[in-house]
Design an enzyme around this catalytic site. Structure first.
Site, PDB file in Angstrom:
ATOM      1  N   ILE A   1      77.700 -25.462  -0.962  1.00 49.05           N
ATOM      2  CA  ILE A   1      76.694 -26.230  -1.704  1.00 49.05           C
ATOM      3  C   ILE A   1      75.777 -25.271  -2.448  1.00 49.05           C
ATOM      4  O   ILE A   1      75.325 -24.261  -1.882  1.00 49.05           O
ATOM      5  CB  ILE A   1      75.840 -27.100  -0.751  1.00 49.05           C
ATOM      6  CG1 ILE A   1      76.753 -27.955   0.120  1.00 49.05           C
ATOM      7  CG2 ILE A   1      74.868 -27.967  -1.517  1.00 49.05           C
ATOM      8  CD1 ILE A   1      76.067 -28.579   1.292  1.00 49.05           C
ATOM      9  N   CYS A   2      75.512 -25.569  -3.705  1.00 47.27           N
ATOM     10  CA  CYS A   2      74.544 -24.774  -4.452  1.00 47.27           C
ATOM     11  C   CYS A   2      73.192 -25.487  -4.376  1.00 47.27           C
ATOM     12  O   CYS A   2      72.937 -26.435  -5.110  1.00 47.27           O
ATOM     13  CB  CYS A   2      74.998 -24.624  -5.905  1.00 47.27           C
ATOM     14  SG  CYS A   2      73.793 -23.724  -6.888  1.00 47.27           S
ATOM     15  N   LEU A   3      72.414 -25.046  -3.456  1.00 47.70           N
ATOM     16  CA  LEU A   3      71.095 -25.681  -3.263  1.00 47.70           C
ATOM     17  C   LEU A   3      70.112 -24.559  -2.954  1.00 47.70           C
ATOM     18  O   LEU A   3      70.338 -23.755  -2.042  1.00 47.70           O
ATOM     19  CB  LEU A   3      71.195 -26.678  -2.096  1.00 47.70           C
ATOM     20  CG  LEU A   3      70.005 -27.604  -1.872  1.00 47.70           C
ATOM     21  CD1 LEU A   3      69.773 -28.486  -3.100  1.00 47.70           C
ATOM     22  CD2 LEU A   3      70.243 -28.473  -0.654  1.00 47.70           C
TER      23      LEU A   3
ATOM     24  N   ASP B   1      73.057 -25.767 -13.160  1.00 47.96           N
ATOM     25  CA  ASP B   1      73.083 -24.678 -12.172  1.00 47.96           C
ATOM     26  C   ASP B   1      74.343 -24.892 -11.323  1.00 47.96           C
ATOM     27  O   ASP B   1      74.235 -25.241 -10.140  1.00 47.96           O
ATOM     28  CB  ASP B   1      71.800 -24.739 -11.332  1.00 47.96           C
ATOM     29  CG  ASP B   1      71.743 -23.579 -10.353  1.00 47.96           C
ATOM     30  OD1 ASP B   1      72.464 -22.581 -10.565  1.00 47.96           O
ATOM     31  OD2 ASP B   1      70.988 -23.691  -9.361  1.00 47.96           O
TER      32      ASP B   1
ATOM     33  N   ASN C   1      77.707 -29.198  -8.159  1.00 47.13           N
ATOM     34  CA  ASN C   1      77.005 -28.191  -7.348  1.00 47.13           C
ATOM     35  C   ASN C   1      77.713 -27.947  -6.017  1.00 47.13           C
ATOM     36  O   ASN C   1      77.163 -27.268  -5.144  1.00 47.13           O
ATOM     37  CB  ASN C   1      75.560 -28.620  -7.101  1.00 47.13           C
ATOM     38  CG  ASN C   1      74.822 -28.916  -8.393  1.00 47.13           C
ATOM     39  OD1 ASN C   1      74.530 -30.061  -8.694  1.00 47.13           O
ATOM     40  ND2 ASN C   1      74.576 -27.873  -9.179  1.00 47.13           N
TER      41      ASN C   1
END
Lengths: 148, 446
Positions: A85-87, A118, A78
């Protein structure tokens, strides 16, 4: 330019009562810019590493989320190689009720539980999906190499 | 930073003590400012915070449920009161104001009290903001006009007490010194001034004069006070005079007798009074004659007391009484020349006389009634005896008729009965209608 009281309060709390494994220190010349260090969570492939991040509070904060980026190289599905950052809470799930501390705790939790479904770094995600053990080993190796 | 966002988040209240976390807005992390609660999920925020949050994303910042501005209303009064009563320091604490008060009172403190609140200079040309406490001493460079004597543009410290070149006169000028000269030379002159040795005397004198003036003023005040009291007393006396009316005696008009002007035809002296017919007369014609019509004309300006028209004199109300009882009662007339006390005494005497008369009349009536009673009783006895005689007569007639009747009809013929009795016939003859209707039973009863 005056700093909103909320940011002052958050900073005070971060400095005086830091969350375990997280430190955030504002820059002297720009109090909206924080140097962050997160220790890798125990039991994760990132254990033992100290990951540096930068955190910036935009003008609209807290109406818009802080901008957070990893400075330390990290092998994580992620987090891409630019450190982005994929959050969800850093994007569409942001709420003004959240704060720097909760964001950093979420990042720390993301290290404990990578979510390859994701992904941001698709190749890492693919690696994690196909060979989790091997991918974790790479993560461990990167941690040792870049975050120690 | 924009001014709008700064007003949202940096309303810089400085709280005296740590605030209960339940009262903190999760958006600005400070105690609620104009707390607003969502109707759908009952979360509370500052009004401005939730408004700007909804503008960015129409959902609740806490539970992410959909939210619109219509779903937000003012929080319950208890929440509003709790936050508005939080103790805060004055915003100018850093400047030196150590005031602390409830949050809701801070605005008032800043507006009206705080000595450190910057206020705009009242001078139009000046756009500075000056602390309230410094406002009086605030001055502008332009205020210092150039000295007219020495042309110095901005007078320095030497001008604090005036220009040294200015023409001044001696400080003893009021006492007669005619010296004038430069301000700088005045100390030298004072050493030679003939009035200087007398300074103490002048000082003492002026002190004395001041004291006397003060004394004078005090006396003046006292005089005014007394004048006021006197006015009031005079008013009271006037009112009393009005009340006492005919009995109020001024030395000048002591001989004034209002009764002489009244249109009474009866003698005002001793007069007979028939107690029995006095009262009906007095009530039937109470105001036909005014006992003292002229007295009130002169006093109509007094509206303080309604005119009491006391019928203190009533000789005219009495008709000339020719049927007076043999014991004529004397009632003293009202003597308006006498004192009030005297009048009351004579009125009281009159009442006593009246009471006696009433008692006397009552007794006379009792005696007359008793006599009448005896007479009526005697008459009644006579009538009773006559009735008894008639009854016996009728009885005897009936007895005479009975034997003849037993052989014939059981019923009696009233006609026959009446016609057979000459006495009855004479009595009933005057009532022809009755003769027919007298039933037998009523006759047998007799």
């Amino acid at each position: 330019m005056s700093l909103p009281k909320r940011i002052i309060k958050e900073t005070e709390r971060l400095v005086n009562d830091p969350a375990p494994g997280i430190s955030a220190v504002p820059h002297d010349d720009n109090l909206r810019y924080f140097d962050v260090a997160i220790t890798g969570p125990e039991g994760s492939p990132f254990e033992g590493g100290i990951f540096k991040l930068e955190l910036f509070l935009p003008e609209e904060y807290p109406m818009s989320p802080p901008k957070v980026r990893f400075l330390t190289k990290i092998y994580h599905p992620n987090i891409d190689k630019l450190g982005r950052i994929c959050l969800d809470i850093l994007k569409e799930k942001w709420s003004p009720a959240l704060q720097i501390r909760t964001v950093l705790l979420s990042v720390q939790a993301l290290l404990s539980s990578p979510n390859p479904d994701d992904p941001l770094a698709t190749d890492v995600a693919k690696h994690y999906k196909e060979d989790e053990k091997g991918a974790q080993n790479v993560s461990r190796e990167w941690t040792r190499q870049y975050a120690s | 930073m924009t001014s709008s966002s700064s007003s949202s988040f940096s309303l810089s209240y400085s709280y005296v003590e740590a605030v209960n976390p339940n009262l903190l807005c999760c958006i600005c992390r400070t105690p609620f400012n104009v707390p607003a609660t969502t109707k759908s999920c009952s979360h509370t925020f500052c009004w401005e915070c939730i408004c700007s949050a909804i503008a960015v994303l129409p959902q609740c910042p806490i539970d992410r449920s959909p939210l619109s501005l219509e779903d937000v209303s003012l929080a319950s009064p208890i929440v509003r009161h709790m936050v508005s009563e939080l103790p805060v320091y004055c915003t100018h604490r850093s400047l030196g104001c150590d005031h602390q008060c409830e949050r809701q009172l801070l605005e008032h403190h800043l507006k009206d009290e705080c000595l450190y609140e910057p206020l705009p200079c009242p001078e139009r040309k000046c756009d500075q903001f000056i602390k309230r406490k410094d406002l009086k001493s605030h001055s502008h460079p332009d205020d210092h006009q150039s000295c007219t004597t020495c042309d110095l543009k901005f007078p320095d410290a030497s001008h604090a007490s005036g220009c040294p070149d200015a023409q001044v006169s001696c400080e003893h000028q009021p006492h007669g010194c005619r010296w004038t000269g430069r301000q700088a030379d005045r100390p030298d002159h004072l050493e030679r001034c003939p009035y200087e040795p007398l300074k103490e005397f002048f000082l003492m004198n002026s002190k004395r004069i001041t004291a006397l003036e003060a004394e004078n003023q005090r006396l003046k005040d006292r005089l005014e006070e007394l004048a006021f009291v006197f006015d009031r007393s005079r008013h009271d006396v006037h009112a009393m005079k009005y009340l006492l009316h005919p009995w109020f005696k001024l030395p000048a008009n002591a001989s004034h007798n209002p009764t002489t002007s009244s249109s009474t035809s009866s003698p005002t002296g001793t007069m007979p009074l028939n107690g029995t017919d006095f009262f009906p007369h007095s009530s039937s014609q109470p105001d036909e004659h005014d006992p003292f019509p002229e007295i009130f004309e002169g006093e109509t300006q007094h509206t303080l007391f309604p005119p009491h028209r006391i019928p203190f004199q009533y000789p005219h109300l009495l008709p000339p009484d020719h049927t007076a009882p043999p014991t004529s009662i004397s009632v003293a007339p009202l003597d308006l020349d006498g004192t009030l006390e005297h009048t009351f005494t004579s009125l009281r005497d009159s009442v006593v006389v009246l009471a006696k008369t009433v008692e006397h009349t009552g007794r006379r009536h009792d005696i007359a009634l008793t006599t009448e009673n005896v007479r009526v009783a005697e008459e009644l006895a006579g009538v009773k005896a006559a009735v008894r005689g008639i009854r016996q007569q009728v009885h005897r007639i009936m007895m005479e008729r009975v034997p003849g009747n037993e052989m014939g009809d059981k019923r009696m013929d009233p006609d026959m009965m009446v016609s057979g009795n000459p006495y009855l016939r004479s009595v009933l003859g005057s009532y022809p209608a009755l003769t027919k209707s007298i039933p037998t039973t009523s006759v047998t009863k007799l």
